[in-house]
Design an enzyme around this catalytic site. Sequence first.
Site, PDB file in Angstrom:
ATOM      1  N   GLY A  76       0.815  -1.218   0.000  1.00 63.56           N
ATOM      2  CA  GLY A  76       0.000   0.000   0.000  1.00 63.56           C
ATOM      3  C   GLY A  76       0.844   1.261   0.000  1.00 63.56           C
ATOM      4  O   GLY A  76       0.525   2.235  -0.694  1.00 63.56           O
ATOM      5  N   CYS A 337       0.514   1.917  11.937  1.00 63.21           N
ATOM      6  CA  CYS A 337       1.644   2.780  11.619  1.00 63.21           C
ATOM      7  C   CYS A 337       1.810   3.902  12.624  1.00 63.21           C
ATOM      8  O   CYS A 337       2.898   4.388  12.840  1.00 63.21           O
ATOM      9  CB  CYS A 337       1.442   3.350  10.226  1.00 63.21           C
ATOM     10  SG  CYS A 337       0.608   2.188   9.153  1.00 63.21           S
TER      11      CYS A 337
HETATM   12  N1  PLP Z   1      -3.170   2.912   3.223  1.00 71.21           N
HETATM   13  C1  PLP Z   1      -4.003   2.493   4.189  1.00 71.21           C
HETATM   14  C2  PLP Z   1      -5.399   3.025   4.244  1.00 71.21           C
HETATM   15  C3  PLP Z   1      -3.555   1.564   5.143  1.00 71.21           C
HETATM   16  O1  PLP Z   1      -4.384   1.148   6.099  1.00 71.21           O
HETATM   17  C4  PLP Z   1      -2.228   1.082   5.064  1.00 71.21           C
HETATM   18  C5  PLP Z   1      -1.696   0.161   6.093  1.00 71.21           C
HETATM   19  O2  PLP Z   1      -2.138   0.123   7.207  1.00 71.21           O
HETATM   20  C6  PLP Z   1      -1.413   1.532   4.018  1.00 71.21           C
HETATM   21  C7  PLP Z   1      -1.918   2.451   3.113  1.00 71.21           C
HETATM   22  C8  PLP Z   1       0.000   1.029   3.853  1.00 71.21           C
HETATM   23  O3  PLP Z   1      -0.020  -0.280   3.373  1.00 71.21           O
HETATM   24  P1  PLP Z   1       1.267  -1.258   3.504  1.00 71.21           P
HETATM   25  O4  PLP Z   1       1.283  -1.726   4.911  1.00 71.21           O
HETATM   26  O5  PLP Z   1       0.990  -2.358   2.553  1.00 71.21           O
HETATM   27  O6  PLP Z   1       2.445  -0.462   3.118  1.00 71.21           O
END
Ligand code: PLP
Length: 399
Positions: A76, A337
């Site tokens: 993501g 995060c």
């Molecule tokens: N965007 C959203 C809405 C997310 O919830 C997340 C991860 O929690 C991400 C982007 C990032 O994804 P990734 O963990 O695959 O880098």
Amino acid sequence: MEMNKQNLIYLDHASTTYIRNEVYEVMKPYLTDDYGNPSSIYSIAQKSRYAIEHSREQISNVLNCRPSEIIFTSGGTESDNTSIYSTAIAQMSKGKHIITSSIEHHAILNACEFLEENFDFSVSYLPVDNQGIVDLDSLRSQLTPETTLVSIMLANNEIGTIQPINEISKIVKAYAENHNTTILIHTDAVQAPGYLNLDVKELDIDLLSLSSHKFYGPKGCGLLYIKRGTPFSPIYVGGNQERQRRAGTENVSGIVGTAKALELVESERIYYLEKTSNLRDRLISGILNTIENAKLNGHLSNRLANNAHFSFQGIEGESILLSLDLEGIAASSGSACTSASLEPSHVLKAIGLTEEVAQSSVRMTLGKNTTKEEIDLVLDILPKIIARLRSMPTLSNVL
Ligand code: PLP
């Protein structure tokens, strides 16, 4: 009571999911015997090439797009970063204004800030109402002839609020038409698979990000839909892979796993949508009925079927999480995060929570194996935890 292998009640599916068996099985050959580099010409390599192109087709069936409109990424974050950087740079001579919302994931927000700080872009961060819906009047007023991209997430990872993407798209396209320009629309759909329709034509968008580990696929894998004709400057260069839009030897097993996981989660969507939203509503009403001063955050109806997000006034969310963990229940204080940082979540601030209320928050996100028994156990344990923590002296009432 049915529990999973770790004897754990896992209520953090928005953070990540396990790889389901069907997905693991299709990935295995490409981690062992079928290791050929898809760019080579001999048979074992062509097996990898075929696997990638077949995966692209499976995904295009779910998204209702052409296979060539999909690139595979490392997840993501990369899909979001790429959407911002690649389209902003490609359209720089046309304009340097981007519109996004104040509750996006940091993979969007930090990329926008980078462009502001280093490349003189201006970015409008749209406010949201107290349930997390983007203010459409602000969108209308912020569009300018210099706007080249609007990036609004399909559903929020913390409070689960679903955005009216179709309306957003209509507003943006009407403005662009009236001003004889084009404005791209990106949506971060990372939290949507299994719960929302991912048909890019119905959504009427130009770019869409997904991350495989959110839908029972492998970690470190994802994809980006890029509508044909979208101006796009690649960020990863140095190879011809992905039609020169993302250089680097492909993660074959990850790609195959991503396609299988997406296909499965989409085919089961209607079934799990009902099952999960019933359980979520049981959890929400159970908590609101038994715990005083519990506040549900996010939208009452326009919310992801698996999301329940609460504030429990007067207690630190972290203390609740630790107590839940001791009982074998995994939940989160926000997005994975940001939960490691002490800063209150930008999303909770944006919906108007005070710092204190924001810090008292707990997110519980259900998954396809969540059972009624698990929810009932949480409804038995959580009120006791809250009562115990509320009865404990805090520094402020001792001093
Ligand atoms: N965007 C959203 C809405 C997310 O919830 C997340 C991860 O929690 C991400 C982007 C990032 O994804 P990734 O963990 O695959 O880098």
